[in-house]
Scaffold this active site. Structure first.
Site, PDB file in Angstrom:
ATOM      1  N   PRO A   8       0.773  -1.222  -0.027  1.00 16.38           N
ATOM      2  CA  PRO A   8      -0.013  -0.093   0.010  1.00 16.38           C
ATOM      3  C   PRO A   8       0.758   1.152  -0.201  1.00 16.38           C
ATOM      4  CG  PRO A   8       0.330  -0.813   2.228  1.00 16.38           C
ATOM      5  CD  PRO A   8       0.848  -1.721   1.326  1.00 16.38           C
ATOM      6  N   ASP A  31       2.266   0.605 -11.983  1.00 16.31           N
ATOM      7  CA  ASP A  31       1.122   1.838 -12.113  1.00 16.31           C
ATOM      8  C   ASP A  31       1.741   2.898 -11.055  1.00 16.31           C
ATOM      9  OD1 ASP A  31      -0.169   0.063 -13.535  1.00 16.31           O
ATOM     10  OD2 ASP A  31      -1.517  -0.652 -11.806  1.00 16.31           O
ATOM     11  N   LYS A  53      -2.298   5.732 -14.885  1.00 18.20           N
ATOM     12  CA  LYS A  53      -2.796   6.856 -15.230  1.00 18.20           C
ATOM     13  C   LYS A  53      -2.303   8.194 -14.600  1.00 18.20           C
ATOM     14  CE  LYS A  53      -7.722   5.195 -14.469  1.00 18.20           C
ATOM     15  NZ  LYS A  53      -8.311   5.054 -13.403  1.00 18.20           N
ATOM     16  N   GLY A  85      -0.687  -2.314  -3.838  1.00 20.19           N
ATOM     17  CA  GLY A  85      -1.591  -3.388  -2.782  1.00 20.19           C
ATOM     18  C   GLY A  85      -1.427  -4.774  -3.299  1.00 20.19           C
ATOM     19  N   ASP A  86      -2.423  -5.379  -3.529  1.00 24.42           N
ATOM     20  CA  ASP A  86      -2.418  -6.608  -4.008  1.00 24.42           C
ATOM     21  C   ASP A  86      -3.139  -6.535  -5.294  1.00 24.42           C
ATOM     22  OD1 ASP A  86      -2.922  -9.838  -2.740  1.00 24.42           O
ATOM     23  OD2 ASP A  86      -4.188  -9.319  -4.675  1.00 24.42           O
ATOM     24  N   THR A 114      -2.919  -5.606   0.741  1.00 26.47           N
ATOM     25  CA  THR A 114      -3.696  -4.550   0.407  1.00 26.47           C
ATOM     26  C   THR A 114      -3.909  -3.382   1.213  1.00 26.47           C
ATOM     27  OG1 THR A 114      -5.985  -4.805  -0.841  1.00 26.47           O
ATOM     28  CG2 THR A 114      -5.867  -5.874   1.220  1.00 26.47           C
ATOM     29  N   ALA A 115      -4.477  -2.324   0.530  1.00 26.95           N
ATOM     30  CA  ALA A 115      -4.648  -0.957   1.040  1.00 26.95           C
ATOM     31  C   ALA A 115      -5.935  -1.091   2.147  1.00 26.95           C
ATOM     32  CB  ALA A 115      -4.931   0.009   0.147  1.00 26.95           C
ATOM     33  N   MET A 168     -11.232   3.393  -3.746  1.00 28.89           N
ATOM     34  CA  MET A 168     -11.872   4.437  -4.458  1.00 28.89           C
ATOM     35  C   MET A 168     -12.905   4.938  -4.347  1.00 28.89           C
ATOM     36  SD  MET A 168     -10.836   1.797  -7.804  1.00 28.89           S
ATOM     37  CE  MET A 168     -11.739   0.357  -7.186  1.00 28.89           C
ATOM     38  N   GLY A 197      -2.621   5.852   3.211  1.00 27.13           N
ATOM     39  CA  GLY A 197      -2.307   4.967   4.453  1.00 27.13           C
ATOM     40  C   GLY A 197      -0.903   4.263   4.325  1.00 27.13           C
TER      41      GLY A 197
HETATM   42  N1  SAH Z   1      -4.711  -3.417  -5.597  1.00 26.29           N
HETATM   43  C1  SAH Z   1      -4.863  -2.421  -4.842  1.00 26.29           C
HETATM   44  C2  SAH Z   1      -6.227  -1.366  -4.857  1.00 26.29           C
HETATM   45  C3  SAH Z   1      -6.178  -0.592  -6.262  1.00 26.29           C
HETATM   46  S1  SAH Z   1      -7.400   0.379  -6.012  1.00 26.29           S
HETATM   47  C4  SAH Z   1      -4.871  -2.770  -3.324  1.00 26.29           C
HETATM   48  O1  SAH Z   1      -4.848  -4.029  -3.147  1.00 26.29           O
HETATM   49  O2  SAH Z   1      -4.706  -2.251  -2.313  1.00 26.29           O
HETATM   50  C5  SAH Z   1      -6.758   1.754  -5.785  1.00 26.29           C
HETATM   51  C6  SAH Z   1      -7.559   2.348  -4.555  1.00 26.29           C
HETATM   52  O3  SAH Z   1      -6.760   1.752  -3.473  1.00 26.29           O
HETATM   53  C7  SAH Z   1      -7.476   3.697  -4.086  1.00 26.29           C
HETATM   54  O4  SAH Z   1      -8.606   4.383  -4.696  1.00 26.29           O
HETATM   55  C8  SAH Z   1      -7.649   3.471  -2.546  1.00 26.29           C
HETATM   56  O5  SAH Z   1      -9.175   3.534  -2.251  1.00 26.29           O
HETATM   57  C9  SAH Z   1      -6.610   2.642  -2.285  1.00 26.29           C
HETATM   58  N2  SAH Z   1      -5.435   2.721  -1.827  1.00 26.29           N
HETATM   59  C10 SAH Z   1      -4.232   2.362  -2.588  1.00 26.29           C
HETATM   60  N3  SAH Z   1      -3.099   2.945  -1.741  1.00 26.29           N
HETATM   61  C11 SAH Z   1      -3.702   3.550  -0.751  1.00 26.29           C
HETATM   62  C12 SAH Z   1      -3.259   3.906   0.494  1.00 26.29           C
HETATM   63  N4  SAH Z   1      -1.861   4.054   0.666  1.00 26.29           N
HETATM   64  N5  SAH Z   1      -3.945   4.553   1.427  1.00 26.29           N
HETATM   65  C13 SAH Z   1      -5.341   4.497   1.105  1.00 26.29           C
HETATM   66  N6  SAH Z   1      -6.100   3.858   0.387  1.00 26.29           N
HETATM   67  C14 SAH Z   1      -5.165   3.455  -0.650  1.00 26.29           C
END
Ligand code: SAH
Length: 490
Positions: A8, A31, A53, A85-86, A114-115, A168, A197
């Site tokens: 995350p 990404d 993006k 994240g994952d 994952t976040a 998101m 986070g």
């Molecule tokens: N694959 C990722 C999620 C991708 S979707 C995972 O498993 O974490 C992208 C969303 O993840 C963001 O819009 C937000 O909601 C969340 N996210 C990713 N990094 C974050 C962080 N450091 N703190 C809080 N939310 C986060």
């Protein structure tokens, strides 16, 4: 082909497997939301390609990414597809794997932290809890909840017996809260939004389903953020830890040489600070013709760099110091000597040249040969003081300090600094003369009186001065200052 989760944001949450794969990849396709420094371990010749993006620009189409992965996979290259994240949690990793499978390209999936679990955890919110939540649902908040045919069943989510974690969902938060309460979820239920986070800049806004959207708007929270709905969000009051660290929310610039910065930076990060390494100086070893150390009865070291380069000059042979008494200014210098098997005989309580002269007050110096191993630009307080006492002093300059110009990106980042640290007079001089300017809002922290007076010579008043003139002392002073200011602000 490897579909890899990078966690995350906190680089410490990257898995061992992900680091291994990044280090050996021919190409890394990444990404936007990958941790800073995630690519530091990549091979220098690896192709690093951003496929995420960018605000204001059209994203690389998912189909194009899939095709690219298939092409690279077929070409037999070792490719890491790196995602925040994952990779299989809202990362479209599933679609990419499908494309690879359809094309017959072999792949491995490396899960990541994952976040939706990690950001709440760093905010002091366990997503499940024996007394508060026996289930957790991961939900996309990206869907337009007003749209007909939304994939989300709001009635079912409202009834869900456990914690709801939205990814998101910041833009849609008002609608999400409305939909949930409209479908019967208790508007008094606890909710929390955790932005950025696991990073030093993490921020949490807490409230209830009824007011969370308004509070988030007021606090101007920006993505990426996770929204947690559920009683577990109340536990934050007892369990918050990251945001309670003394330097949380502080952005601390470290101006010392990059090679020396890591200890200070590490300590500051442990206390919760975001650290900006903006080195003002670099240590440049000088070609030296070291006199025979066994000709001296006292050898003085004034810095860890001096120790390091002295031992380089004697090819690491500690017997070079077998016959002399050894003096070291500062615990860092003494520790560097210890690293070479030498326990300094004299370590003054005050870590400055004057302190060493005081510590040697009882020592007969008349006609004794003394070697001072130091930087070319050091003050002459020590050799002069020793000569006054009758010693025969040789000075050997092992290195000099040269300016490290500040890059444009660093100068830009520096504007966010809340503290700028100076660990020597040379960091002050080179930082200011090299065009560095501490932002007006930043507090200036000095390691001791010598460094402070150099700041004053440049018209700057230090806000913090360490009582103990070493890294521990500086960190303690910063931490006390930040804590006092926070208490004052409350
Ligand atoms: N694959 C990722 C999620 C991708 S979707 C995972 O498993 O974490 C992208 C969303 O993840 C963001 O819009 C937000 O909601 C969340 N996210 C990713 N990094 C974050 C962080 N450091 N703190 C809080 N939310 C986060």
């Amino acid at each position: 082909m490897y579909l890899v989760g990078a966690g995350p944001g906190d680089p410490g949450l990257m898995t061992r497997r992900s680091l291994e794969l990044i280090a050996t990849a021919d190409a890394v396709l990444y990404d936007r939301l990958i941790p800073p420094q995630a690519l530091d371990g990549a091979r220098p010749d690896a192709e690093l390609r951003y496929v995420g993006k960018e605000p204001g620009k059209p994203a690389v189409e998912q189909e194009q990414i899939n095709d690219l992965l298939v092409d690279l996979g077929r070409a037999g290259r070792r490719v890491v597809r790196l995602k925040g994240g994952d990779p299989f949690v809202f990362g479209r990793g599933g679609e990419e794997a499908e494309a690879l499978a359809a094309a017959g390209v072999a792949f491995e999936v490396v899960p990541g932290v994952t976040a939706g679990v990690a950001a709440p955890a760093y905010a002091g919110i366990p997503v499940t809890h024996r007394d508060a939540a026996s289930a957790v649902a991961f939900v996309t908040g990206h869907e337009d909840p007003a749209r007909d045919g939304s994939a989300l069943d709001w009635e079912a989510l409202a009834r869900f017996p456990g914690t709801l974690v939205f990814y998101m969902g910041i833009k849609n938060l008002p609608l999400i809260a409305e939909r949930l309460t409209g479908a019967g979820r208790d508007s008094g239920e606890a909710a929390a939004v955790v932005a950025r986070g696991t990073l030093a800049a993490q921020r949490t806004v807490a409230g209830t389903l009824a007011d969370i959207a308004e509070r988030v708007a007021e606090a101007e929270v920006r993505p990426p953020a996770i929204t947690v709905v559920g009683r577990v969000a109340e536990l934050r009051e007892t369990l918050a830890w990251l945001e309670r660290r003394p330097l949380h929310g502080e952005v601390v610039a470290v101006t010392r040489a990059r090679a020396q910065a890591s200890e200070l930076s590490g300590r500051l990060r442990e206390l919760g600070a975001e650290v900006l390494e903006t080195p003002a100086i670099r240590i440049e070893p000088l070609p030296v013709d070291l006199p025979d150390p066994s000709d001296y009865s006292l050898i003085c070291f004034t810095s860890p760099n001096g120790v390091r380069l002295f031992f380089a000059a004697v090819s690491g042979d500690a017997r070079a110091l077998a016959r002399a008494r050894v003096a070291a200014i500062g615990p860092g210098t003494a520790a560097a000597l210890r690293g070479h098997g030498i326990e300094a005989d004299v370590v003054p309580e005050r870590f400055v040249a004057e302190g060493l002269l005081e510590a040697l007050a009882e020592e007969p110096l008349e006609d004794r040969r003394v070697l001072v191993a130091r930087a070319a630009e050091a003050r002459d307080v020590l050799p002069d003081g020793l000569r006054e006492r009758g010693a025969v002093v040789d000075v050997v300059a092992l290195y000099r300090t040269v300016a490290e110009p500040l890059g444009e990106a660093q100068a830009e980042a520096l504007k966010e600094a809340t503290y700028v640290t100076f660990t020597s007079s040379s960091t002050v001089r080179y930082f200011l003369e090299g065009g560095g300017s501490p932002p007006g809002t930043a507090r200036l922290a000095s390691i001791g009186p010598v460094t402070s007076s150099t700041l004053r010579e440049h018209g700057l008043e230090p806000d913090v001065e360490a009582e103990r003139h070493d890294i521990d002392g500086l960190v303690a002073a910063l931490s006390a200052d930040a804590t006092a200011r926070r208490a004052g602000a409350r």
